[in-house]
Write a protein that holds these residues in place. Structure first.
Motif, short mmCIF file in Angstrom:
data_model
loop_
_atom_site.label_atom_id
_atom_site.label_comp_id
_atom_site.label_asym_id
_atom_site.label_seq_id
_atom_site.Cartn_x
_atom_site.Cartn_y
_atom_site.Cartn_z
N VAL A 35 0.85 -1.19 0.00
CA VAL A 35 0.00 0.00 0.00
C VAL A 35 0.89 1.24 0.00
O VAL A 35 1.79 1.36 0.83
CB VAL A 35 -0.92 0.04 1.24
CG1 VAL A 35 -1.81 1.28 1.21
CG2 VAL A 35 -1.75 -1.23 1.33
N THR A 36 0.66 2.15 -0.93
CA THR A 36 1.38 3.43 -0.95
C THR A 36 0.63 4.44 -0.09
O THR A 36 -0.56 4.68 -0.29
CB THR A 36 1.51 3.96 -2.38
OG1 THR A 36 2.26 3.04 -3.17
CG2 THR A 36 2.22 5.31 -2.40
N LEU A 37 1.32 5.02 0.87
CA LEU A 37 0.71 6.00 1.77
C LEU A 37 1.00 7.43 1.36
O LEU A 37 0.17 8.32 1.54
CB LEU A 37 1.20 5.77 3.20
CG LEU A 37 0.85 4.44 3.86
CD1 LEU A 37 1.43 4.39 5.27
CD2 LEU A 37 -0.66 4.23 3.90
N ALA A 38 2.19 7.68 0.83
CA ALA A 38 2.57 9.03 0.41
C ALA A 38 3.53 8.93 -0.75
O ALA A 38 4.43 8.08 -0.76
CB ALA A 38 3.21 9.79 1.57
N ALA A 39 3.33 9.79 -1.75
CA ALA A 39 4.20 9.78 -2.93
C ALA A 39 4.31 11.19 -3.48
O ALA A 39 3.39 12.01 -3.32
CB ALA A 39 3.66 8.83 -3.99
N ILE A 40 5.43 11.48 -4.12
CA ILE A 40 5.62 12.72 -4.86
C ILE A 40 5.81 12.33 -6.32
O ILE A 40 6.84 11.76 -6.69
CB ILE A 40 6.84 13.52 -4.35
CG1 ILE A 40 6.64 13.90 -2.87
CG2 ILE A 40 7.05 14.77 -5.20
CD1 ILE A 40 7.82 14.61 -2.26
N GLY A 41 4.80 12.58 -7.12
CA GLY A 41 4.84 12.09 -8.50
C GLY A 41 4.81 10.57 -8.49
O GLY A 41 3.92 9.96 -7.89
N ASP A 42 5.81 9.99 -9.13
CA ASP A 42 5.92 8.53 -9.17
C ASP A 42 6.80 7.98 -8.06
O ASP A 42 7.03 6.78 -7.99
CB ASP A 42 6.47 8.08 -10.53
CG ASP A 42 5.52 8.39 -11.66
OD1 ASP A 42 4.30 8.41 -11.42
OD2 ASP A 42 6.00 8.64 -12.80
N VAL A 43 7.31 8.86 -7.22
CA VAL A 43 8.25 8.44 -6.17
C VAL A 43 7.50 8.13 -4.89
O VAL A 43 6.91 9.03 -4.26
CB VAL A 43 9.32 9.52 -5.91
CG1 VAL A 43 10.28 9.05 -4.82
CG2 VAL A 43 10.07 9.84 -7.20
#
Length: 485
Positions: free
Chosen positions: A63-71
């Motif tokens: 699960v992704t919780l926080a991203a900047i763009g694709d990062v």
């Protein structure tokens, strides 16, 4: 199903953080209740995550919780290892929170005290941070929780606010923070080479960069898990209240390093052998050193501190053998994190109960404990045999996997030095058994000494924690084996 798993894992992390904020603004008497309730809810969420993952048919959920763009900056990796370790860490936190109600009061013969909000606030945060660390899927996420545990340990080690306690707290903060620089460097190197902080990206690195990143992780792991050359903070940290020692220095904080290293190695794919040699050589040197250091100790908590350093070196050995191809050793190392947490927590809480009921934890003053305080005598014996790895206690089974993996690796790798290292470690564990057997005979049997004869009753809150930990010191290995397969 994946959504439910994510929500439960997130709840196990966030509930303690929210509760700590409530503790700060609530009346002092409510602090211990809020801490226990938060730890209980977090434990329930972790257990439900375990059950749901087991019944879902899924190997893992990301699960992704926080991203900047694709990062991806922060995310969760919910799998068998993270679920098992998170459940252990938060449930032990619950047991210690319950125990602290009996320990932190004016009836404590060694450290009379009134429970303070700051203890429960920082302790509750620590529980959430441990869950967050083992669930993290990025190095940035690991770093966030790594540093939170460092700040909490500083506050809790210095709880009594004496000059010695303040020095010990600062020593722990500085040494573990120096080690954390390795994790910062690893995060930076991983991002420059892959454009992501995801731990899974380590597998795609070229060998040179993979070695560089993993060495940075190893340095951070050595510092947090009190391995040479960073070990000094752990014996000094015994200035903390025993519930703190039990959680930070038996069950959780010292497990941060090995948990982080295990996650990175599992995600790294094929690993150059030089990484394995760094891990194994560091582990065996630490193992020998810590064994020599705990032999002269008569303060039970300092003995347990050096014993913890020794047991952590077994986990590092297991991970080193994994680099040489032993999945069996890896499973043994992860199981030993789980098993050791329960046995060493029991041992530390026994030391705290000695302080509370007898007014001392100095081993030469104790004799006849089994006759005067049978619960504490049984707890001492179970914990000592569990740490020494005597069947049917939990430490026996995970150590057996580590040694089996080590012998197989040494036989198949073509490196005779590995066999020598495995034999040295085996000799150490036999020496550990002999030394703890000596203290079992001296402390438990015979007519009660003057100190033991004057013992106070064990508070009921402590009894609850002892009973659960006694059961887990026998059963945790079977739970780990069934879960890990």
């Amino acid at each position: 199903m994946g959504f439910n798993l994510a929500m439960l894992a997130i709840a196990s992390i966030l509930v303690p953080f929210i509760a700590s904020l409530i503790i700060v603004v609530c009346p002092r008497p409510a602090a211990k209740v809020i801490c226990i309730v938060a730890a209980g809810v977090s434990t329930l969420c972790a257990i439900m995550t375990w059950v749901d993952l087991g019944t879902s048919g899924l190997d893992s959920v990301h699960v992704t919780l926080a991203a900047i763009g694709d990062v991806e900056i922060m995310g969760l990796a919910i799998d068998k290892v993270s679920v098992m370790l998170a459940t252990a860490f938060v449930s032990i936190g619950l047991l210690i929170a319950i125990y602290s109600v009996g320990y932190l009061n004016e009836g404590n013969r060694e450290h009379p005290d009134k429970p303070r909000r700051r203890f429960y606030a920082f302790f509750t945060v620590f529980i959430g941070a441990m869950a967050g660390l083992v669930f993290s899927s990025t190095i940035i996420g690991q770093l966030v929780f790594f540093e939170i545990t460092g700040a909490c340990s500083w506050a809790l080690i210095g709880y009594y606010d004496t000059p010695t306690a303040r020095k010990a707290a600062m020593k722990a903060l500085i040494l573990t923070h120096i080690g954390s620089l390795g994790l910062y460097v690893a995060a930076g190197a991983l991002f420059t080479q892959t454009g992501t902080f995801a731990i899974s990206a380590i597998a795609g690195l070229a060998d040179g960069w993979k070695v560089f990143v993993l060495i940075g992780v190893i340095i951070a792991a050595w510092a947090k898990s009190a391995q040479l050359p960073f070990y000094m903070w752990l014996p000094s940290a015994m200035e903390a209240p025993t519930p703190v020692s039990a959680y930070l220095h038996g069950a959780s904080m010292v497990k941060v390093g090995v948990a982080v290293l295990a996650r990175e190695l599992m995600c790294a794919g094929a690993i150059p052998e030089v990484v394995g040699w760094v891990i194994i050589v560091g582990a065996i040197i630490t193992c020998i050193f810590s064994f020599v250091m705990y032999l002269p100790q008569t303060d039970m908590k300092r003995l347990l501190a050096f014993s913890t350093i020794s047991q952590l070196s077994y986990m590092f050995l297991a991970f080193g053998f994994y680099v040489f191809g032993s999945n069996l050793a890896l499973e043994g190392g992860i199981a030993h994190i789980f098993n050791h947490a329960f046995a060493k927590t029991l041992f530390f809480l026994t030391a705290g109960a000695f302080s509370y009921t007898l007014g001392t934890r100095m081993l030469p003053k104790l004799r006849g404990v089994l006759k005067k305080q049978p619960l504490l005598g049984v707890a001492f014996a179970f914990a000592a045999l569990g740490i020494a790895g005597v069947p049917p206690m939990n430490g026996f089974f995970s150590k057996t996997l580590i040694f089996a993996g080590g012998f197989i690796t040494a036989a198949n790798s073509g490196h005779p030095a590995l066999m020598v290292i495995v034999i040295i470690a085996l000799i150490e564990t036999v020496g550990c058994f002999a030394w703890f057997l000596k203290w079992i005979g001296q402390v438990l049997f015979g007519e009660p000494s003057e100190v033991v004869a004057a013992a106070k009753p064990v508070p009921k809150a402590m009894v609850v924690s002892f009973v659960v930990l006694l059961v887990m010191t026998v059963c945790s290995s079977f739970i780990a084996a069934a879960w890990l397969g």
